[in-house]
Design a protein around this motif. Structure first.
Motif, PDB file in Angstrom:
ATOM      1  N   ALA A   1       0.875  -1.319  -0.061  1.00  0.00           N
ATOM      2  CA  ALA A   1       0.119   0.000   0.060  1.00  0.00           C
ATOM      3  C   ALA A   1       0.899   1.149  -0.155  1.00  0.00           C
ATOM      4  O   ALA A   1       0.695   2.178  -0.703  1.00  0.00           O
ATOM      5  CB  ALA A   1      -0.875  -0.013   1.220  1.00  0.00           C
ATOM      6  N   ASN A  47      -0.891   4.535  -1.516  1.00  0.00           N
ATOM      7  CA  ASN A  47      -2.222   4.885  -0.832  1.00  0.00           C
ATOM      8  C   ASN A  47      -2.436   4.811   0.497  1.00  0.00           C
ATOM      9  O   ASN A  47      -2.150   3.922   1.307  1.00  0.00           O
ATOM     10  CB  ASN A  47      -3.037   3.653  -1.391  1.00  0.00           C
ATOM     11  CG  ASN A  47      -4.592   3.922  -1.000  1.00  0.00           C
ATOM     12  OD1 ASN A  47      -5.083   4.458  -0.146  1.00  0.00           O
ATOM     13  ND2 ASN A  47      -5.462   2.847  -1.636  1.00  0.00           N
ATOM     14  N   LYS A  48      -2.262   6.372   1.070  1.00  0.00           N
ATOM     15  CA  LYS A  48      -1.975   6.098   2.771  1.00  0.00           C
ATOM     16  C   LYS A  48      -3.161   5.565   3.376  1.00  0.00           C
ATOM     17  O   LYS A  48      -2.901   4.971   4.461  1.00  0.00           O
ATOM     18  CB  LYS A  48      -1.769   7.715   2.689  1.00  0.00           C
ATOM     19  CG  LYS A  48      -1.464   8.151   4.394  1.00  0.00           C
ATOM     20  CD  LYS A  48      -1.004   9.429   4.524  1.00  0.00           C
ATOM     21  CE  LYS A  48      -0.847   9.593   6.016  1.00  0.00           C
ATOM     22  NZ  LYS A  48       0.107  10.890   6.100  1.00  0.00           N
ATOM     23  N   GLU A  49      -4.415   5.853   3.056  1.00  0.00           N
ATOM     24  CA  GLU A  49      -5.752   5.243   3.804  1.00  0.00           C
ATOM     25  C   GLU A  49      -5.605   3.856   3.946  1.00  0.00           C
ATOM     26  O   GLU A  49      -5.736   3.142   5.041  1.00  0.00           O
ATOM     27  CB  GLU A  49      -6.908   5.598   3.158  1.00  0.00           C
ATOM     28  CG  GLU A  49      -7.390   7.171   2.990  1.00  0.00           C
ATOM     29  CD  GLU A  49      -6.528   8.078   1.910  1.00  0.00           C
ATOM     30  OE1 GLU A  49      -6.270   7.115   0.911  1.00  0.00           O
ATOM     31  OE2 GLU A  49      -6.429   9.184   2.023  1.00  0.00           O
ATOM     32  N   GLU A  50      -5.300   3.166   2.634  1.00  0.00           N
ATOM     33  CA  GLU A  50      -5.159   1.590   2.589  1.00  0.00           C
ATOM     34  C   GLU A  50      -3.970   1.182   3.677  1.00  0.00           C
ATOM     35  O   GLU A  50      -3.924   0.337   4.165  1.00  0.00           O
ATOM     36  CB  GLU A  50      -4.986   1.137   1.358  1.00  0.00           C
ATOM     37  CG  GLU A  50      -5.051  -0.309   1.179  1.00  0.00           C
ATOM     38  CD  GLU A  50      -4.864  -0.744  -0.369  1.00  0.00           C
ATOM     39  OE1 GLU A  50      -4.193  -1.949  -0.612  1.00  0.00           O
ATOM     40  OE2 GLU A  50      -5.402  -0.159  -1.256  1.00  0.00           O
ATOM     41  N   THR A  90      -2.544   2.796   6.187  1.00  0.00           N
ATOM     42  CA  THR A  90      -3.107   3.096   7.670  1.00  0.00           C
ATOM     43  C   THR A  90      -3.800   1.972   8.052  1.00  0.00           C
ATOM     44  O   THR A  90      -3.841   1.395   9.105  1.00  0.00           O
ATOM     45  CB  THR A  90      -3.437   4.510   7.664  1.00  0.00           C
ATOM     46  OG1 THR A  90      -2.731   5.262   7.216  1.00  0.00           O
ATOM     47  CG2 THR A  90      -3.894   4.736   9.044  1.00  0.00           C
ATOM     48  N   ALA A  91      -4.901   1.470   7.503  1.00  0.00           N
ATOM     49  CA  ALA A  91      -5.847   0.420   7.748  1.00  0.00           C
ATOM     50  C   ALA A  91      -4.828  -0.927   7.817  1.00  0.00           C
ATOM     51  O   ALA A  91      -5.279  -1.506   8.913  1.00  0.00           O
ATOM     52  CB  ALA A  91      -6.849   0.189   6.736  1.00  0.00           C
ATOM     53  N   ILE A 144       4.627   4.894   6.518  1.00  0.00           N
ATOM     54  CA  ILE A 144       3.331   5.634   6.288  1.00  0.00           C
ATOM     55  C   ILE A 144       3.229   7.185   6.581  1.00  0.00           C
ATOM     56  O   ILE A 144       2.789   8.015   5.776  1.00  0.00           O
ATOM     57  CB  ILE A 144       2.380   5.084   7.019  1.00  0.00           C
ATOM     58  CG1 ILE A 144       2.136   3.632   6.957  1.00  0.00           C
ATOM     59  CG2 ILE A 144       1.084   5.710   7.115  1.00  0.00           C
ATOM     60  CD1 ILE A 144       1.401   2.702   7.636  1.00  0.00           C
ATOM     61  N   LYS A 145       4.141   7.538   7.450  1.00  0.00           N
ATOM     62  CA  LYS A 145       4.172   8.982   7.761  1.00  0.00           C
ATOM     63  C   LYS A 145       4.807   9.845   6.449  1.00  0.00           C
ATOM     64  O   LYS A 145       4.489  10.925   6.199  1.00  0.00           O
ATOM     65  CB  LYS A 145       4.936   9.193   9.212  1.00  0.00           C
ATOM     66  CG  LYS A 145       4.736  10.584   9.610  1.00  0.00           C
ATOM     67  CD  LYS A 145       5.632  10.575  11.004  1.00  0.00           C
ATOM     68  CE  LYS A 145       5.459  12.116  11.645  1.00  0.00           C
ATOM     69  NZ  LYS A 145       6.020  12.158  13.032  1.00  0.00           N
TER      70      LYS A 145
END
Length: 86
Positions: A38, A43-46, A48-49, A83-84
């Motif tokens: 991800a 894709n940051k939302e994916e 993070t999840a 992610i950050k």
């Protein structure tokens, strides 16, 4: 080869535990790979999840002794950094 009954039982138990530990290790690695995929896709939302699930699985694995606690902490920290940076 083991001669005592207790040693034979221990060998069988160790084989079963190794299978369980291997399955747990593969499960954690799969979740970590999902986070990395991800992140690579941007894709940051994916990411993070997937990270939330991966972090939980890694903590469980560390608690069960599959990975050492410092190893689990290091992997989680590196994933969080990636992610950050998105």
């Amino acid at each position: 080869m083991a001669n005592h009954k207790s040693a034979k039982i221990r060998i069988n138990r160790n084989k079963k535990r190794a299978i369980v530990a291997g399955a747990r290790r593969n499960r954690v690695r799969t979740f970590v790979k999902k986070v990395i995929a991800a992140v690579m896709a941007g894709n940051k939302e994916e990411a993070t999840a997937a990270f939330i699930v991966a972090e939980s699985e890694m903590a469980k694995a560390a608690q069960k002794g599959i990975f050492k606690k410092n190893h689990a902490s290091r992997v989680v920290s590196r994933l969080a950094q990636k992610i950050k940076a998105l």
